[in-house]
Design a protein around this motif. Structure first.
Motif, PDB file in Angstrom:
ATOM      1  N   TRP A 136      38.261  30.145  36.385  1.00 36.33           N
ATOM      2  CA  TRP A 136      38.425  31.368  35.600  1.00 36.33           C
ATOM      3  C   TRP A 136      37.170  31.584  34.758  1.00 36.33           C
ATOM      4  O   TRP A 136      36.676  30.649  34.114  1.00 36.33           O
ATOM      5  N   SER A 137      36.681  32.801  34.743  1.00 37.83           N
ATOM      6  CA  SER A 137      35.478  33.107  33.971  1.00 37.83           C
ATOM      7  C   SER A 137      35.713  34.364  33.141  1.00 37.83           C
ATOM      8  O   SER A 137      36.532  35.210  33.514  1.00 37.83           O
ATOM      9  N   TRP A 138      34.968  34.480  32.057  1.00 37.28           N
ATOM     10  CA  TRP A 138      35.142  35.628  31.175  1.00 37.28           C
ATOM     11  C   TRP A 138      33.919  35.760  30.269  1.00 37.28           C
ATOM     12  O   TRP A 138      33.153  34.821  30.075  1.00 37.28           O
ATOM     13  N   ASP A 195      35.428  39.048  25.571  1.00 42.65           N
ATOM     14  CA  ASP A 195      36.707  39.468  26.161  1.00 42.65           C
ATOM     15  C   ASP A 195      37.892  38.970  25.345  1.00 42.65           C
ATOM     16  O   ASP A 195      38.955  39.594  25.336  1.00 42.65           O
ATOM     17  N   TYR A 237      28.653  34.197  28.361  1.00 37.09           N
ATOM     18  CA  TYR A 237      29.622  34.070  29.457  1.00 37.09           C
ATOM     19  C   TYR A 237      30.204  32.664  29.466  1.00 37.09           C
ATOM     20  O   TYR A 237      29.525  31.698  29.121  1.00 37.09           O
ATOM     21  N   SER A 284      33.131  29.832  31.579  1.00 38.35           N
ATOM     22  CA  SER A 284      33.852  29.542  32.814  1.00 38.35           C
ATOM     23  C   SER A 284      34.642  28.244  32.647  1.00 38.35           C
ATOM     24  O   SER A 284      34.169  27.290  32.031  1.00 38.35           O
ATOM     25  N   SER A 305      46.960  41.806  33.756  1.00 35.47           N
ATOM     26  CA  SER A 305      45.635  41.612  34.331  1.00 35.47           C
ATOM     27  C   SER A 305      44.827  42.881  34.089  1.00 35.47           C
ATOM     28  O   SER A 305      45.378  43.918  33.731  1.00 35.47           O
ATOM     29  N   HIS A 306      43.510  42.780  34.281  1.00 38.58           N
ATOM     30  CA  HIS A 306      42.649  43.957  34.191  1.00 38.58           C
ATOM     31  C   HIS A 306      42.743  44.662  35.537  1.00 38.58           C
ATOM     32  O   HIS A 306      42.460  44.062  36.575  1.00 38.58           O
ATOM     33  N   THR A 365      39.001  44.655  37.395  1.00 40.56           N
ATOM     34  CA  THR A 365      38.279  43.398  37.579  1.00 40.56           C
ATOM     35  C   THR A 365      39.187  42.236  38.003  1.00 40.56           C
ATOM     36  O   THR A 365      38.692  41.204  38.444  1.00 40.56           O
ATOM     37  N   TYR A 404      40.625  40.311  36.031  1.00 41.16           N
ATOM     38  CA  TYR A 404      40.562  39.259  35.014  1.00 41.16           C
ATOM     39  C   TYR A 404      41.949  39.084  34.384  1.00 41.16           C
ATOM     40  O   TYR A 404      42.650  40.055  34.119  1.00 41.16           O
ATOM     41  N   THR A 405      42.319  37.832  34.128  1.00 47.05           N
ATOM     42  CA  THR A 405      43.615  37.557  33.512  1.00 47.05           C
ATOM     43  C   THR A 405      43.520  36.719  32.238  1.00 47.05           C
ATOM     44  O   THR A 405      44.426  36.764  31.409  1.00 47.05           O
ATOM     45  N   TYR A 437      34.816  45.339  30.213  1.00 44.87           N
ATOM     46  CA  TYR A 437      35.406  44.104  30.723  1.00 44.87           C
ATOM     47  C   TYR A 437      36.521  43.589  29.808  1.00 44.87           C
ATOM     48  O   TYR A 437      37.488  42.990  30.281  1.00 44.87           O
TER      49      TYR A 437
END
Length: 420
Positions: free
Chosen positions: A58-60, A64, A100, A102, A288-289, A292, A294-295, A374
């Motif tokens: 998982w990355s963000w 975010d 960033y 991860s 979620s987004h 993207t 993303y969660t 994001y």
């Protein structure tokens, strides 16, 4: 070694305060938040797999996650890059300044199993039936609970529409230093072809320098169909690594297909999977987004919100917790309507081979606008700016997409040929 259901001490006669079904990102963070912020809560995580978190990364972006949620992630050993990240398109290359982060699922499992009480985690135990009073396992074992939270994986619904994000990533240990100092979040200078042949699709390569000699390379696609040929993607990852001079061995691999939700009847989709008195969280609950996929930011915020509710209202019933999560899910759905509209523009207005132009147009905008996008916190000026300028899609198709409810999802099992 995982406990068997018969041996696990979590099955005492006293009911649990909370049972969390599914030890992925959402379920694991809820357990962590309960452990830290509702210390009197007796909880149990039931996970069908051998580890918490499965096999994911998982990355963000650092921005975010709300400041209040960042301490929840403080116990994990993260890969982090404070010097920003790079993007590349056929006509655009930029470095943007946002930090960033991860997190590998192996670290997620390690940190959680070290911090959570051993009796609060049950691995290799499949839940066959959930209800407001507890969980019945596949072997018939019944575990009682005051509240149950369903954090199992996303389930496709005919009531939702959109496309798919298809990816396969490999972790390389290089013979020589790879030379990267920043992540490459999106290298879309590559051929725009689908993950299952030569049809057009939006494609980019995602690269994380995990150490001076280790690099994670992921081939990612925004595709119309939820399918991949994993051997094809492995070949494309290998070709990308070769082109960059990265020689070495593959030490890990992951692959997946995620929904990119563009519309639909969210209430009907929830009703399809909802169990009376059982709370829904994670991607299954709609957190979620939409564009993207993303969660993590939403999982962290939800975990803290659930822990605060139970800490301040220890008499809160399972039905009340379910209603609480339902309200949050519907509020999230309303708040992310703009991103679903952009998903429709991507999948219904833009021709597959020209979707790269949509993203190139977006990444040419100001860095803080990209950052807010994001995080799911785009301002109204941001939204107008994204839609202004020379349109990257045909106006008639854009108008049709604007009023569409999204291309209905196929509810058949996801197609991953030669799975990793």
């Amino acid at each position: 070694m995982a406990d068997s259901p018969q041996d696990n001490p979590a099955q005492g006669s006293a009911p649990h305060d909370v049972i969390i079904v599914g030890g992925g990102l959402a379920g694991g963070l809820i357990a962590l938040a309960l452990h830290r912020h509702a210390p009197g809560c007796r909880f149990l995580v039931i996970e069908a797999g051998r580890t918490l978190g499965g096999h994911h990364r998982w990355s963000w972006f650092e921005t975010d996650i709300a400041a209040s949620a960042r301490p929840l992630m403080a116990g994990f050993a993260l890969n982090g890059w404070d010097a920003g990240y790079d993007i590349a398109f056929p006509g655009l290359a930029r470095t943007l300044p946002t930090a960033y982060r991860s997190l590998a699922s192996a670290e997620f499992h390690r940190a959680l199993t070290e911090e959570l009480p051993p009796e609060s985690v049950m691995l290799e135990a499949k839940a066959a039936h959930l209800d407001a009073g507890g969980v019945t396992l596949a072997d018939g074992t019944r575990i009682a609970a005051k509240r149950v939270i369903d954090c199992r994986p996303f389930r496709s619904s005919k009531h939702l529409g959109g496309g798919w994000q298809v990816f396969l990533g490999q972790h390389f240990r290089c013979e020589q230093p790879h030379g990267l100092t920043r992540p490459v979040i999106m290298d879309a200078s590559v051929d725009q072809i689908a993950p299952y042949g030569n049809e057009p699709a939006y494609r980019f390569v995602y690269v994380l320098p995990l150490s001076p000699t280790e690099v994670f390379v992921e081939d990612t696609y925004y595709a119309d169909q939820p399918k991949m040929d994993a051997d094809v993607l492995k070949g494309r990852v290998a070709e990308y690594a070769h082109r960059n001079g990265w020689k070495g061995e593959v030490i890990d691999q992951e692959a997946g297909i995620l929904p990119v939700i563009s519309g639909g009847d969210f209430g009907a989709a929830l009703s399809e999977i909802a169990i009376p008195g059982v709370a829904l969280a994670g991607a299954r609950g709609g957190f979620s987004h939409p564009l993207t996929s993303y969660t993590l930011p939403f999982a962290a915020e939800n975990a803290l919100a659930i822990a605060r509710l139970i800490a301040t209202r220890p008499d809160c019933s399972g039905a009340e917790l379910a209603a609480f999560c339902n309200r949050r899910a519907k509020r999230h759905w309303r708040a992310t309507a703009y991103y679903r509209m952009l998903s429709r523009m991507l999948f219904e207005a833009a021709e597959p081979g020209k979707r790269v132009v949509v993203f190139e147009h977006f990444y040419a905008l100001k860095g803080q606008l990209v950052e807010r996008f994001y995080a799911g916190r785009s301002t109204w000026p941001d939204r107008l700016r994204i839609l202004t300028g020379k349109p990257p899609v045909a106006i008639p198709r854009a108008i049709r997409a604007l009023f569409s409810s999204g291309k209905p999802f196929d509810t058949k099992p996801l197609n991953m040929e030669t799975p990793a």
